[in-house]
Design a protein around this motif. Structure first.
Motif, PDB file in Angstrom:
ATOM      1  N   VAL A  34      14.833   0.549   0.628  1.00  0.00           N
ATOM      2  CA  VAL A  34      13.685   1.357   1.045  1.00  0.00           C
ATOM      3  C   VAL A  34      12.947   1.925  -0.164  1.00  0.00           C
ATOM      4  CG1 VAL A  34      12.981   3.428   2.291  1.00  0.00           C
ATOM      5  CG2 VAL A  34      14.713   1.920   3.261  1.00  0.00           C
ATOM      6  N   THR A  35      13.688   2.432  -1.134  1.00  0.00           N
ATOM      7  CA  THR A  35      13.044   3.027  -2.308  1.00  0.00           C
ATOM      8  C   THR A  35      12.317   1.972  -3.142  1.00  0.00           C
ATOM      9  OG1 THR A  35      15.099   2.837  -3.582  1.00  0.00           O
ATOM     10  CG2 THR A  35      14.716   4.895  -2.411  1.00  0.00           C
ATOM     11  N   LYS A  36      12.797   0.734  -3.107  1.00  0.00           N
ATOM     12  CA  LYS A  36      12.116  -0.338  -3.836  1.00  0.00           C
ATOM     13  C   LYS A  36      10.828  -0.754  -3.122  1.00  0.00           C
ATOM     14  CE  LYS A  36      16.339  -2.251  -5.867  1.00  0.00           C
ATOM     15  NZ  LYS A  36      17.214  -3.454  -5.978  1.00  0.00           N
ATOM     16  N   MET A  37      10.837  -0.684  -1.786  1.00  0.00           N
ATOM     17  CA  MET A  37       9.672  -1.097  -1.006  1.00  0.00           C
ATOM     18  C   MET A  37       8.605  -0.016  -0.926  1.00  0.00           C
ATOM     19  SD  MET A  37      11.552  -3.018   2.179  1.00  0.00           S
ATOM     20  CE  MET A  37       9.997  -3.242   3.042  1.00  0.00           C
ATOM     21  N   ALA A  38       9.004   1.245  -1.116  1.00  0.00           N
ATOM     22  CA  ALA A  38       8.082   2.363  -0.916  1.00  0.00           C
ATOM     23  C   ALA A  38       6.781   2.231  -1.710  1.00  0.00           C
ATOM     24  CB  ALA A  38       8.779   3.682  -1.234  1.00  0.00           C
ATOM     25  N   PRO A  39       6.820   1.866  -3.012  1.00  0.00           N
ATOM     26  CA  PRO A  39       5.547   1.737  -3.750  1.00  0.00           C
ATOM     27  C   PRO A  39       4.610   0.704  -3.133  1.00  0.00           C
ATOM     28  CG  PRO A  39       7.401   1.832  -5.272  1.00  0.00           C
ATOM     29  CD  PRO A  39       7.986   1.682  -3.897  1.00  0.00           C
ATOM     30  N   GLN A  40       5.157  -0.406  -2.616  1.00  0.00           N
ATOM     31  CA  GLN A  40       4.315  -1.415  -1.980  1.00  0.00           C
ATOM     32  C   GLN A  40       3.666  -0.859  -0.714  1.00  0.00           C
ATOM     33  OE1 GLN A  40       6.492  -5.141  -1.492  1.00  0.00           O
ATOM     34  NE2 GLN A  40       7.869  -4.557  -3.161  1.00  0.00           N
ATOM     35  N   ILE A  41       4.466  -0.129   0.071  1.00  0.00           N
ATOM     36  CA  ILE A  41       3.936   0.464   1.302  1.00  0.00           C
ATOM     37  C   ILE A  41       2.828   1.457   0.979  1.00  0.00           C
ATOM     38  CG2 ILE A  41       4.501   1.867   3.308  1.00  0.00           C
ATOM     39  CD1 ILE A  41       5.668  -0.943   3.402  1.00  0.00           C
ATOM     40  N   ILE A  42       3.045   2.278  -0.039  1.00  0.00           N
ATOM     41  CA  ILE A  42       2.049   3.285  -0.416  1.00  0.00           C
ATOM     42  C   ILE A  42       0.761   2.626  -0.894  1.00  0.00           C
ATOM     43  CG2 ILE A  42       1.560   5.088  -2.115  1.00  0.00           C
ATOM     44  CD1 ILE A  42       4.498   5.952  -1.825  1.00  0.00           C
ATOM     45  N   ASN A  43       0.878   1.566  -1.690  1.00  0.00           N
ATOM     46  CA  ASN A  43      -0.318   0.848  -2.120  1.00  0.00           C
ATOM     47  C   ASN A  43      -1.045   0.225  -0.930  1.00  0.00           C
ATOM     48  OD1 ASN A  43      -0.113   1.419  -4.862  1.00  0.00           O
ATOM     49  ND2 ASN A  43       1.245  -0.323  -5.242  1.00  0.00           N
ATOM     50  N   GLY A  44      -0.267  -0.275   0.029  1.00  0.00           N
ATOM     51  CA  GLY A  44      -0.872  -0.835   1.233  1.00  0.00           C
ATOM     52  C   GLY A  44      -1.630   0.206   2.030  1.00  0.00           C
ATOM     53  N   MET A  45      -1.089   1.448   2.077  1.00  0.00           N
ATOM     54  CA  MET A  45      -1.778   2.531   2.786  1.00  0.00           C
ATOM     55  C   MET A  45      -3.107   2.852   2.110  1.00  0.00           C
ATOM     56  SD  MET A  45       0.229   3.573   5.345  1.00  0.00           S
ATOM     57  CE  MET A  45      -0.022   5.294   5.712  1.00  0.00           C
ATOM     58  N   LYS A  46      -3.120   2.825   0.791  1.00  0.00           N
ATOM     59  CA  LYS A  46      -4.366   3.105   0.064  1.00  0.00           C
ATOM     60  C   LYS A  46      -5.452   2.117   0.460  1.00  0.00           C
ATOM     61  CE  LYS A  46      -1.956   4.812  -4.076  1.00  0.00           C
ATOM     62  NZ  LYS A  46      -1.677   4.526  -5.507  1.00  0.00           N
ATOM     63  N   LYS A  47      -5.088   0.841   0.527  1.00  0.00           N
ATOM     64  CA  LYS A  47      -6.067  -0.188   0.881  1.00  0.00           C
ATOM     65  C   LYS A  47      -6.484  -0.070   2.349  1.00  0.00           C
ATOM     66  CE  LYS A  47      -4.271  -3.457  -2.540  1.00  0.00           C
ATOM     67  NZ  LYS A  47      -3.607  -4.778  -2.761  1.00  0.00           N
ATOM     68  N   HIS A  48      -5.493   0.176   3.218  1.00  0.00           N
ATOM     69  CA  HIS A  48      -5.771   0.220   4.649  1.00  0.00           C
ATOM     70  C   HIS A  48      -6.737   1.346   5.014  1.00  0.00           C
ATOM     71  CE1 HIS A  48      -5.010  -0.328   8.939  1.00  0.00           C
ATOM     72  NE2 HIS A  48      -4.844   0.980   9.030  1.00  0.00           N
ATOM     73  N   PHE A  49      -6.593   2.501   4.340  1.00  0.00           N
ATOM     74  CA  PHE A  49      -7.408   3.672   4.688  1.00  0.00           C
ATOM     75  C   PHE A  49      -8.593   3.875   3.746  1.00  0.00           C
ATOM     76  CE2 PHE A  49      -3.555   4.691   7.021  1.00  0.00           C
ATOM     77  CZ  PHE A  49      -4.055   5.281   8.166  1.00  0.00           C
ATOM     78  N   ALA A  50      -8.865   2.889   2.897  1.00  0.00           N
ATOM     79  CA  ALA A  50      -9.944   3.047   1.907  1.00  0.00           C
ATOM     80  C   ALA A  50     -11.282   3.358   2.561  1.00  0.00           C
ATOM     81  CB  ALA A  50     -10.040   1.791   1.048  1.00  0.00           C
ATOM     82  N   ASP A  51     -11.556   2.774   3.712  1.00  0.00           N
ATOM     83  CA  ASP A  51     -12.837   2.982   4.388  1.00  0.00           C
ATOM     84  C   ASP A  51     -12.714   3.852   5.640  1.00  0.00           C
ATOM     85  OD1 ASP A  51     -14.164   1.292   2.537  1.00  0.00           O
ATOM     86  OD2 ASP A  51     -13.447  -0.469   3.626  1.00  0.00           O
ATOM     87  N   TYR A  52     -11.610   4.569   5.752  1.00  0.00           N
ATOM     88  CA  TYR A  52     -11.361   5.391   6.943  1.00  0.00           C
ATOM     89  C   TYR A  52     -12.325   6.576   6.984  1.00  0.00           C
ATOM     90  CZ  TYR A  52      -8.796   8.525  10.111  1.00  0.00           C
ATOM     91  OH  TYR A  52      -8.436   9.365  11.130  1.00  0.00           O
ATOM     92  N   LYS A  53     -12.933   6.790   8.137  1.00  0.00           N
ATOM     93  CA  LYS A  53     -13.846   7.909   8.327  1.00  0.00           C
ATOM     94  C   LYS A  53     -13.278   8.841   9.386  1.00  0.00           C
ATOM     95  CE  LYS A  53     -16.872   6.071   5.524  1.00  0.00           C
ATOM     96  NZ  LYS A  53     -17.076   6.644   4.153  1.00  0.00           N
ATOM     97  N   PRO A  54     -12.678   9.951   8.997  1.00  0.00           N
ATOM     98  CA  PRO A  54     -12.070  10.852   9.990  1.00  0.00           C
ATOM     99  C   PRO A  54     -13.105  11.480  10.897  1.00  0.00           C
ATOM    100  CG  PRO A  54     -12.091  11.861   7.814  1.00  0.00           C
ATOM    101  CD  PRO A  54     -12.527  10.441   7.620  1.00  0.00           C
TER     102      PRO A  54
END
Length: 359
Positions: free
Chosen positions: A287-307
């Motif tokens: 899990v700790t090895k995968m966490a940075p990949q997940i976090i980077n994925g969140m950055k891309k996924h929400f880059a255009d998010y408009k709350p």
């Protein structure tokens, strides 16, 4: 098995030899009874996978006199599996129950975070004459300030007896709001914090505590059940600007808060000892090895998010079974003592520790 120490991250068994099922939890101490109460999400029937339609099985409570050994007292808020229009149906996501006592009404007031498919996030509020229940609905579907409400914490000020809620407004800011005199609603007074952030930087899992007259709030970033760096803020009044003190986890090379998420802080009576109590939602080194990949994925996924900042009216529950791929049944717990560097609370890893070390 009888315990005489705390072993963070290890499977913790109750006095019947079963894994403790109280996740997204709170722990508090009843001074009159000299008893600790630990209550949280009961995941005993959750399995994970494409066919899992059970998220929780009520709120389970454990009690202890020594902080090490916990007796299962059963469900204090049971699920309602026969009513798909109840927020307590086990197919809906009931998270992070918090219970506070209102001296004015002599009621125990429970707030529950609920997510239900495409229905926006909201709170369910219940109350009871006894901590152990039975609890009755006050609001089945409630949006504080007509806002979506995510992870949250409750606090009653010892001096004024006013109560406050700290909640994430998904996924862009944190709200602090004053509760009504009976603690079952907000009264309209609120302030905004950590504004205009997007996942994984949005702050969630707020955990409030006080030390030497100052107020502190632990928060987590937003990366699902994958861990991320915590932050801690300090302030002296509830609705003023918070001062960020950075990451409290010292020596955390994985930058994952020791693969955990803080959910409760308890002060041990008779000691100057505060314990940061956390969930380890996904045990395992991978899990700790995968966490940075997940976090980077969140950055891309929400880059255009408009709350959506507009007030939101409550929507009815979908009335259909929901599918849940997450499996937090095997989650463990990471409880570590809080140390102090000036005014900053810090947390260091310990494989095992005892309260008696802090006499």
């Amino acid at each position: 098995m009888t315990y005489n120490s705390i072993r963070p991250g290890k499977t913790w068994l109750d006095t019947n030899g079963k894994p403790i099922q109280a996740h997204g939890f709170s722990v508090f101490y009843n001074e009159e009874e000299k008893l600790y109460y630990w209550y949280g999400e009961n995941k005993e029937k959750s399995k994970g996978g494409p066919f899992n339609k059970v998220w929780h099985w009520g709120v389970r409570c454990y009690v202890s006199r020594d902080f090490y050994n916990w007796e299962d007292k059963g469900l204090i808020i049971p699920p309602q599996p026969d009513d798909l229009h109840s927020p307590l149906h086990p197919t809906y996501c009931m998270d992070r129950p918090h219970i506070i006592y209102c001296e004015k009404t002599k009621k125990y007031v429970a707030w529950l975070k609920i997510m239900a498919g495409e229905v926006s996030q909201f709170m369910t509020i219940m109350q009871a004459d006894s901590f152990m229940g039975p609890y009755e609905f006050v609001h089945k579907i409630y949006k504080p300030l007509k806002m979506d409400a995510g992870d949250f914490a409750l606090h009653v000020d010892k001096e004024t007896k006013k109560a406050y809620i700290f909640f994430e407004r998904p996924h862009f800011e944190l709200i602090t709001a004053t509760l009504s005199d009976d603690y079952t609603e907000v009264n309209g007074e609120f302030s905004e914090h950590y504004e205009n952030l997007l996942p994984p930087y949005t702050r969630e899992a707020p955990t409030f505590f006080e030390h030497n007259g100052r107020k502190y709030l632990f928060t987590s970033g937003t990366s699902g059940y994958f861990p991320n760096p915590s932050q801690v803020a300090v302030f002296d009044e509830y609705h003023v600007e918070y001062t960020d003190l950075g990451n409290p986890h010292v020596g955390d090379d994985t930058n994952t808060s020791f693969n955990s998420q803080i959910t409760s802080v308890i002060r041990i009576p008779g000691k100057e000892l505060y314990v940061a109590c956390a969930d380890r939602w996904k045990p395992g080194k991978m899990v700790t090895k995968m966490a940075p990949q997940i976090i980077n994925g969140m950055k891309k996924h929400f880059a255009d998010y408009k709350p959506n900042r507009e007030p939101l009216e409550a929507q009815p529950l979908p009335g259909t079974l929901q599918k849940h791929s997450e499996n937090t049944k095997k989650s463990t717990y990471v409880w570590l003592p809080i140390e102090w560097e000036g005014d900053k609370p810090v947390i260091r890893w310990r494989d095992e520790w005892r309260m008696e070390e802090f006499d």
